[in-house]
Design a protein around this motif. Structure first.
Motif, PDB file in Angstrom:
ATOM      1  N   ALA A  41     -13.040  44.129  25.342  1.00  0.00           N
ATOM      2  CA  ALA A  41     -13.029  43.758  23.925  1.00  0.00           C
ATOM      3  C   ALA A  41     -13.109  42.242  23.761  1.00  0.00           C
ATOM      4  O   ALA A  41     -13.827  41.729  22.897  1.00  0.00           O
ATOM      5  CB  ALA A  41     -11.765  44.304  23.258  1.00  0.00           C
ATOM      6  N   LEU A  42     -12.391  41.513  24.613  1.00  0.00           N
ATOM      7  CA  LEU A  42     -12.434  40.050  24.564  1.00  0.00           C
ATOM      8  C   LEU A  42     -13.827  39.536  24.921  1.00  0.00           C
ATOM      9  O   LEU A  42     -14.349  38.622  24.274  1.00  0.00           O
ATOM     10  CB  LEU A  42     -11.396  39.468  25.519  1.00  0.00           C
ATOM     11  N   GLU A  43     -14.443  40.128  25.917  1.00  0.00           N
ATOM     12  CA  GLU A  43     -15.793  39.713  26.305  1.00  0.00           C
ATOM     13  C   GLU A  43     -16.788  40.016  25.183  1.00  0.00           C
ATOM     14  O   GLU A  43     -17.708  39.219  24.927  1.00  0.00           O
ATOM     15  CB  GLU A  43     -16.213  40.428  27.590  1.00  0.00           C
ATOM     16  N   ALA A  44     -16.604  41.148  24.489  1.00  0.00           N
ATOM     17  CA  ALA A  44     -17.485  41.481  23.370  1.00  0.00           C
ATOM     18  C   ALA A  44     -17.380  40.418  22.274  1.00  0.00           C
ATOM     19  O   ALA A  44     -18.387  40.017  21.677  1.00  0.00           O
ATOM     20  CB  ALA A  44     -17.134  42.860  22.809  1.00  0.00           C
ATOM     21  N   ALA A  45     -16.156  39.955  22.026  1.00  0.00           N
ATOM     22  CA  ALA A  45     -15.955  38.890  21.039  1.00  0.00           C
ATOM     23  C   ALA A  45     -16.601  37.585  21.515  1.00  0.00           C
ATOM     24  O   ALA A  45     -17.228  36.862  20.726  1.00  0.00           O
ATOM     25  CB  ALA A  45     -14.468  38.686  20.788  1.00  0.00           C
ATOM     26  N   ALA A  46     -16.466  37.305  22.802  1.00  0.00           N
ATOM     27  CA  ALA A  46     -17.050  36.082  23.358  1.00  0.00           C
ATOM     28  C   ALA A  46     -18.569  36.100  23.254  1.00  0.00           C
ATOM     29  O   ALA A  46     -19.203  35.060  23.019  1.00  0.00           O
ATOM     30  CB  ALA A  46     -16.623  35.928  24.815  1.00  0.00           C
ATOM     31  N   ARG A  47     -19.167  37.282  23.396  1.00  0.00           N
ATOM     32  CA  ARG A  47     -20.632  37.376  23.297  1.00  0.00           C
ATOM     33  C   ARG A  47     -21.108  37.126  21.870  1.00  0.00           C
ATOM     34  O   ARG A  47     -22.199  36.576  21.666  1.00  0.00           O
ATOM     35  CB  ARG A  47     -21.095  38.745  23.805  1.00  0.00           C
ATOM     36  N   ILE A  48     -20.293  37.539  20.907  1.00  0.00           N
ATOM     37  CA  ILE A  48     -20.627  37.230  19.520  1.00  0.00           C
ATOM     38  C   ILE A  48     -20.519  35.728  19.288  1.00  0.00           C
ATOM     39  O   ILE A  48     -21.353  35.124  18.612  1.00  0.00           O
ATOM     40  CB  ILE A  48     -19.708  38.014  18.569  1.00  0.00           C
ATOM     41  N   LYS A  49     -19.493  35.109  19.884  1.00  0.00           N
ATOM     42  CA  LYS A  49     -19.330  33.665  19.753  1.00  0.00           C
ATOM     43  C   LYS A  49     -20.467  32.916  20.444  1.00  0.00           C
ATOM     44  O   LYS A  49     -20.858  31.826  20.006  1.00  0.00           O
ATOM     45  CB  LYS A  49     -17.982  33.229  20.322  1.00  0.00           C
ATOM     46  N   ASP A  50     -21.011  33.472  21.518  1.00  0.00           N
ATOM     47  CA  ASP A  50     -22.160  32.840  22.180  1.00  0.00           C
ATOM     48  C   ASP A  50     -23.321  32.684  21.204  1.00  0.00           C
ATOM     49  O   ASP A  50     -24.078  31.709  21.265  1.00  0.00           O
ATOM     50  CB  ASP A  50     -22.612  33.678  23.379  1.00  0.00           C
ATOM     51  N   GLN A  51     -23.487  33.669  20.313  1.00  0.00           N
ATOM     52  CA  GLN A  51     -24.576  33.640  19.337  1.00  0.00           C
ATOM     53  C   GLN A  51     -24.234  32.795  18.118  1.00  0.00           C
ATOM     54  O   GLN A  51     -25.123  32.268  17.451  1.00  0.00           O
ATOM     55  CB  GLN A  51     -24.915  35.074  18.895  1.00  0.00           C
ATOM     56  N   ASP A  52     -22.922  32.686  17.814  1.00  0.00           N
ATOM     57  CA  ASP A  52     -22.459  31.906  16.672  1.00  0.00           C
ATOM     58  C   ASP A  52     -21.265  31.063  17.115  1.00  0.00           C
ATOM     59  O   ASP A  52     -20.119  31.506  17.039  1.00  0.00           O
ATOM     60  CB  ASP A  52     -22.062  32.831  15.517  1.00  0.00           C
ATOM     61  N   PRO A  53     -21.506  29.837  17.603  1.00  0.00           N
ATOM     62  CA  PRO A  53     -20.434  28.998  18.145  1.00  0.00           C
ATOM     63  C   PRO A  53     -19.314  28.687  17.152  1.00  0.00           C
ATOM     64  O   PRO A  53     -18.230  28.261  17.557  1.00  0.00           O
ATOM     65  CB  PRO A  53     -21.177  27.713  18.555  1.00  0.00           C
ATOM     66  N   GLU A  54     -19.554  28.885  15.841  1.00  0.00           N
ATOM     67  CA  GLU A  54     -18.509  28.634  14.848  1.00  0.00           C
ATOM     68  C   GLU A  54     -17.483  29.762  14.804  1.00  0.00           C
ATOM     69  O   GLU A  54     -16.470  29.657  14.111  1.00  0.00           O
ATOM     70  CB  GLU A  54     -19.143  28.478  13.460  1.00  0.00           C
ATOM     71  N   THR A  55     -17.731  30.826  15.520  1.00  0.00           N
ATOM     72  CA  THR A  55     -16.799  31.967  15.551  1.00  0.00           C
ATOM     73  C   THR A  55     -15.469  31.555  16.173  1.00  0.00           C
ATOM     74  O   THR A  55     -15.439  30.855  17.188  1.00  0.00           O
ATOM     75  CB  THR A  55     -17.407  33.128  16.357  1.00  0.00           C
ATOM     76  N   LYS A  56     -14.384  32.020  15.579  1.00  0.00           N
ATOM     77  CA  LYS A  56     -13.043  31.774  16.116  1.00  0.00           C
ATOM     78  C   LYS A  56     -12.475  33.082  16.642  1.00  0.00           C
ATOM     79  O   LYS A  56     -12.525  34.106  15.966  1.00  0.00           O
ATOM     80  CB  LYS A  56     -12.122  31.190  15.053  1.00  0.00           C
ATOM     81  N   ILE A  57     -11.944  33.040  17.872  1.00  0.00           N
ATOM     82  CA  ILE A  57     -11.346  34.224  18.500  1.00  0.00           C
ATOM     83  C   ILE A  57      -9.841  34.024  18.606  1.00  0.00           C
ATOM     84  O   ILE A  57      -9.378  33.074  19.245  1.00  0.00           O
ATOM     85  CB  ILE A  57     -11.950  34.485  19.895  1.00  0.00           C
ATOM     86  N   VAL A  58      -9.087  34.920  17.984  1.00  0.00           N
ATOM     87  CA  VAL A  58      -7.625  34.895  18.045  1.00  0.00           C
ATOM     88  C   VAL A  58      -7.169  36.126  18.806  1.00  0.00           C
ATOM     89  O   VAL A  58      -7.651  37.240  18.562  1.00  0.00           O
ATOM     90  CB  VAL A  58      -7.008  34.905  16.631  1.00  0.00           C
ATOM     91  N   VAL A  59      -6.264  35.958  19.763  1.00  0.00           N
ATOM     92  CA  VAL A  59      -5.742  37.108  20.506  1.00  0.00           C
ATOM     93  C   VAL A  59      -4.281  37.328  20.142  1.00  0.00           C
ATOM     94  O   VAL A  59      -3.536  36.384  19.905  1.00  0.00           O
ATOM     95  CB  VAL A  59      -5.891  36.943  22.035  1.00  0.00           C
TER      96      VAL A  59
END
Length: 267
Positions: A41-59
């Motif tokens: 799930a974390l890697e899936a979020a990271a892949r979205i951030k790869d496409q949109d660097p403005e994405t923020k991931i909170v765990v």
């Protein structure tokens, strides 16, 4: 995009220790790891951030203070912020109580970090295998959900999810905000680099308690809020090995097998 990833620290052992009175896991002193499905799930979020660097991931993780270790691991891999949800009043929570507590904490986190567009979870924890918490979080929050996801991408203001099915893979579009639970995909999660590891080791992880969740009903948390009752827990005894047949020819092996089955009145 703002993504919340719910993770869990699970025992890294083949023999789980159980409290004989409460019938709950004894975590103290047991080596632990990040739940593998939560890693996807974390890697899936990271892949979205790869496409949109403005994405923020909170765990977010719910557990004892030692769970900060997996939160720091997540920070080292891809997460931007991390929070621990911990309180003695939450102890002994089953999946229903756990999902309720997490849903209440989501409301608090959105005050701190902004509204979440997506909430990602692993499909299940390897120490329970119920696959209930993610879908229950969605129900508590009234959000659409997709389970058994393999990967996801944002397209046209929606999340396009590749979902594992018995027939193969289905492509599902889901409106935001939503909850998605992940199973094992074809790829493996990325590794942390040295720079992120050093930063994660220095990071201070805030702890949320019941006092930080003003709308929580503690009757729905902990053992009092857990309708699941464990009647018995045990470690299965190892069975002795079977009979090994090793003859020089297939005909001799077949004849020996036939005799053994006949003597046992199986055939």
């Amino acid at each position: 995009m703002n993504i919340l990833v719910c993770v869990k620290q699970v025992p890294d052992t083949t023999e789980i220790k159980i409290d004989p009175v409460k019938n709950t896991l004894i975590r103290a002193g047991v080596p632990s790891i990040l739940n593998p499905f939560d890693g996807y799930a974390l890697e899936a979020a990271a892949r979205i951030k790869d496409q949109d660097p403005e994405t923020k991931i909170v765990v977010l993780s719910m557990g004892p203070d030692q769970a900060k270790a997996v939160l720091k691991e997540c920070l080292a891999i891809a997460a931007d912020k991390a929070y621990l949800l911990s309180d003695r009043k939450f102890g002994g929570s089953d999946t229903l109580a756990t999902s309720y507590i997490i849903s209440e904490s989501v409301k608090k986190l959105e005050e701190l970090e902004g509204a979440f567009d997506m909430i990602f979870c692993g499909k299940q924890a390897i120490d329970g295998d119920t696959a209930q918490v993610g879908p229950e979080i969605a129900e508590h929050l009234g959000l659409p959900q997709v389970t058994y996801a393999l990967e996801a991408a944002v397209a046209d203001g929606m999340l396009k999810v590749n979902k594992e099915t018995e027939e193969g893979v289905a492509v599902i579009g889901v409106e935001l905000p939503c909850v998605v639970t992940y199973t094992k995909p074809a790829w493996e999660p990325r590794y942390a680099n040295i720079k992120r590891k050093l930063a994660a080791n220095r990071a201070e992880i805030p702890t949320l308690t019941s006092e930080d969740l003003p709308t929580i009903d503690l009757e729905k948390a902990g053992l009092s809020g857990s309708p699941t009752k464990v009647k018995k827990t045990f470690v299965p005894q190892k069975k002795s090995g079977g009979v090994k047949i090793q003859e020089e020819t297939v005909e001799e092996a077949s004849a020996k097998l036939f005799k053994l089955l006949s003597d046992a009145t199986i055939i």
